[in-house]
Scaffold this active site. Sequence first.
Site: not given
Length: 197
Positions: A68-70
């Site tokens: 995941a990445d934000t």
Amino acid sequence: MSLSLILASASPRRRELLATIGVEPRVRPVHIDETPHPDEAPLAYVTRLAREKALAAEVAPGQAVLGADTVVVLGERILGKPRDKADGLAMLAALSGGEHRVITAVAVTGPAGLLEAAVTTRVWMREISSAEAEAYWASGEPGDKAGGYAVQGLASIFVTRLEGSYSAVVGLPLHESAELLRRQGLPLWSGALPPMA
């Protein structure tokens, strides 16, 4: 053989969020080049990073991997983690009194192949005084956070409104992540919710 999950992230927030839906992953951070490509749009960028993280983890039979990445996006400008105090204060000043977007992408590899989702949440902040910004930086909280703030922490007093997924702003969109995990065959809530057929 029951499926286990590898979390390709060192984020304690993502591990805690997964625990709330009954998933206890093994944490195995990966290191990839997070430099944006020339003219890469924020959504494409964050989706690519989530995918690359999921694919970079070493995996054994019976394991799925979640990456995941934000990113925090102001206009079309991606605000990553602050380089230093000056950068962190500049980010808070830019976000103060206005609206921005937080985009979180998640990718899961497993028996169903590579599955992806991305969620955009709109966030509004009140005016943040320079004294508040200095005090917030001194707390140590914003140093390793995208956009230089943590919505689940001290910066919660700056947020006046949020439209979309709160958990995605923290670091993992739980509804979408749960659906991807179920499609891979990973049970949630200790098996009370069966995998999707």
